[in-house]
Write an enzyme that holds these catalytic residues in place. Structure first.
Site, PDB file in Angstrom:
ATOM      1  CG  LEU A  37     -21.700   2.504  27.554  1.00 31.37           C
ATOM      2  CD1 LEU A  37     -21.081   3.862  27.195  1.00 31.37           C
ATOM      3  CD2 LEU A  37     -20.640   1.599  28.174  1.00 31.37           C
ATOM      4  CG  HIS A  41     -20.560   0.936  31.702  1.00 31.07           C
ATOM      5  ND1 HIS A  41     -21.775   0.345  31.420  1.00 31.07           N
ATOM      6  CD2 HIS A  41     -19.637  -0.049  31.679  1.00 31.07           C
ATOM      7  CE1 HIS A  41     -21.579  -0.955  31.218  1.00 31.07           C
ATOM      8  NE2 HIS A  41     -20.306  -1.228  31.376  1.00 31.07           N
ATOM      9  CB  VAL A 181     -23.323   2.295  40.196  1.00 34.71           C
ATOM     10  CG1 VAL A 181     -24.550   3.193  40.207  1.00 34.71           C
ATOM     11  CG2 VAL A 181     -22.051   3.136  40.145  1.00 34.71           C
TER      12      VAL A 181
END
Ligand code: PAF
Length: 316
Positions: A37, A41, A181
């Site tokens: 992650l 996430h 992101v």
């Protein structure tokens, strides 16, 4: 905000938990992942936490979506760290099954969406990849019983295919795509970025830069798909990056948008266009994209891409 991040490992445990939560009237937000992650996430989890009473995260490196030449055995596995991150994002349950648990033998079923969506873009280079993704996601959605499911838009094709699958099969989850992101220098976050050498990582910055230039040109004036492709491809070429593909596609159907099509930012009837890139930095395959659309979420994403990727350009 600390979640208990209770780990469930069997189908049965997940299914029973889901039934119990639904019976209690809870809304379930679901974030399916393959672990390793990162902040991308984190953003999916943040949204899931905001919009639901219970958050379920799944961590499963799905062998069905890796080709024989791909990085299944190398794919990063960091379960303990992932569970810590899950806790800090307020996750209630982590579903982390083994392969045998997910696919008890003989496992004879495969879910596929039409080739028009799955044998193009990444699907040309990754045999059966999207069948593997659809199969695991349908199975996960059945086990988790989510009201809302969250996916990153870096994998735009994946999200679009899954949304179509859910619509066609009348799945009751709401499919939510969350903008990519990026690092401070614009690189789209990916679990695979950790495989990049320092020089590959700096070379890779030309990818978001090329997409940002494309966005900037679209923002200024009406432009053709051909002009935008030329602009981005020359930026990539300058950095020594060879695209595996760089294509312009319609955002819902993923069908080709012709090179002569004019795209305009100030017209909400204008075609909504995905520009999608894939290419190798050394051994590591990266993908990224930008969506040219009047919709506020894409406008924000485009501006953010420009801010991160072009600020330095102007400085230097
Ligand atoms: O995007 C991913 O991480 C995977 O493709 C998914 C959706 C978890 C299915 O394995």
């Amino acid at each position: 905000l600390q979640g208990s991040a209770e780990v469930l490992t069997t189908r049965e445990q997940m299914r029973l938990k889901s039934l119990e939560l639904i019976q209690k009237g809870q809304s379930i937000g679901f974030v399916p992942t393959m672990g390793a992650l990162h902040a991308g996430h984190g953003e999916l989890l943040r949204r899931a936490r905001q919009e639901n009473s219970v958050v379920v995260l799944s961590i499963f490196v799905n062998p069905k979506q890796f080709g024989p030449q791909e990085d299944l055995s190398k794919y990063p596995r960091t379960l303990l760290k992932d569970v810590d991150l899950a806790k800090s994002h307020g996750v209630d349950y982590v579903f982390a099954p083994t392969i045998d648990e997910m696919y008890p033998l003989p496992f004879l079923t495969q879910v596929s969406v039409n080739e028009k969506m799955t044998k193009i873009l990444c699907g040309q280079y990754r045999d059966n990849h999207f069948d593997g993704v659809c199969t695991v996601v349908l199975l996960l959605l059945n086990l988790v019983g989510a009201h809302r499911s969250y996916f990153g838009l870096k994998d735009f094709q994946q999200f679009t295919i899954l949304r179509k699958m859910c619509k066609d099969l009348a799945m009751s989850t709401e499919m939510i795509g969350i903008p990519t992101v990026r690092s401070e220098s614009g690189l789209a976050l990916s679990s695979r970025n950790q495989f990049l050498s320092e020089s590959e990582a700096s070379q890779a910055l030309a990818i978001p830069k090329a997409l940002a230039l494309l966005w900037q040109a679209y923002e200024k004036d009406a432009v053709t798909v051909r002009e935008l492709k030329t602009l981005a491809l020359s930026k990539l070429q300058e950095a020594g990056i060879k695209a595996q593909y760089f294509e312009c596609r319609e955002i819902d159907t993923l069908q080709v948008i012709e090179d002569s099509t004019v795209l305009e930012n100030h017209d909400d009837r204008s075609t909504e266009a995905l520009f999608a890139f894939a290419g190798f930095m050394g051994q590591t395959r990266l993908i990224d994209n930008v969506v040219l659309s009047h919709q506020p979420v894409y406008q924000l994403a485009g501006k953010e891409l420009m801010r991160l990727s072009l600020a330095r350009e102007i400085d230097s």
